[in-house]
Write a protein that holds these residues in place. Structure first.
Motif, PDB file in Angstrom:
ATOM      1  N   LEU A  48      32.194  -2.622  22.729  1.00 53.06           N
ATOM      2  CA  LEU A  48      33.507  -2.879  22.278  1.00 53.06           C
ATOM      3  C   LEU A  48      34.013  -1.535  21.296  1.00 53.06           C
ATOM      4  O   LEU A  48      34.952  -1.217  20.860  1.00 53.06           O
ATOM      5  CB  LEU A  48      33.668  -4.004  21.360  1.00 53.06           C
ATOM      6  N   GLY A  49      32.908  -0.941  20.752  1.00 61.70           N
ATOM      7  CA  GLY A  49      33.127   0.182  19.905  1.00 61.70           C
ATOM      8  C   GLY A  49      33.748   1.442  20.641  1.00 61.70           C
ATOM      9  O   GLY A  49      34.291   2.468  19.845  1.00 61.70           O
ATOM     10  N   THR A  50      33.583   1.483  21.833  1.00 57.80           N
ATOM     11  CA  THR A  50      34.156   2.607  22.742  1.00 57.80           C
ATOM     12  C   THR A  50      35.807   2.394  22.656  1.00 57.80           C
ATOM     13  O   THR A  50      36.395   3.517  23.027  1.00 57.80           O
ATOM     14  CB  THR A  50      33.750   2.443  24.099  1.00 57.80           C
ATOM     15  N   ILE A  51      36.489   1.388  22.304  1.00 56.17           N
ATOM     16  CA  ILE A  51      37.707   1.208  22.372  1.00 56.17           C
ATOM     17  C   ILE A  51      38.265   2.074  21.109  1.00 56.17           C
ATOM     18  O   ILE A  51      39.237   2.538  21.412  1.00 56.17           O
ATOM     19  CB  ILE A  51      38.228  -0.498  21.922  1.00 56.17           C
ATOM     20  N   VAL A  52      37.556   2.216  20.149  1.00 54.29           N
ATOM     21  CA  VAL A  52      38.148   3.220  19.016  1.00 54.29           C
ATOM     22  C   VAL A  52      37.602   4.444  19.200  1.00 54.29           C
ATOM     23  O   VAL A  52      38.061   5.613  18.589  1.00 54.29           O
ATOM     24  CB  VAL A  52      37.744   2.484  17.838  1.00 54.29           C
ATOM     25  N   MET A  53      36.004   4.562  19.281  1.00 55.28           N
ATOM     26  CA  MET A  53      35.545   5.970  19.304  1.00 55.28           C
ATOM     27  C   MET A  53      35.754   6.943  20.529  1.00 55.28           C
ATOM     28  O   MET A  53      35.844   8.183  20.192  1.00 55.28           O
ATOM     29  CB  MET A  53      33.990   5.648  19.423  1.00 55.28           C
TER      30      MET A  53
END
Length: 70
Positions: free
Chosen positions: A22-27
């Protein structure tokens, strides 16, 4: 599976996998903007649904089956 076989903390492994996915959405867009100078669009809903299907759905299925037939 590897965490379970190695007698590791399976719950921690699942939380870490889900949070990094889910962090890939922002990063991903952030790093692309910082390093490349271009904005890369990311389908946030698609990533979240994929994470649910790949990570969480099998866990819930396994818990349900373990509860029904221990």
């Amino acid at each position: 599976l590897c965490t379970y076989i190695a007698r590791g903390d399976v719950a921690l492994s699942v939380v870490m996998t889900t949070s990094t996915t889910l962090g890939t959405i922002v990063m991903t867009p952030l790093l692309a903007k910082l390093l490349l100078g271009a904005i890369v669009p990311v389908d946030a809903i698609g990533v979240a649904i994929s994470s649910l299907q790949v990570v969480l759905a099998p866990i819930f299925l396994g818990v349900a089956l373990n509860t029904a037939a221990p």
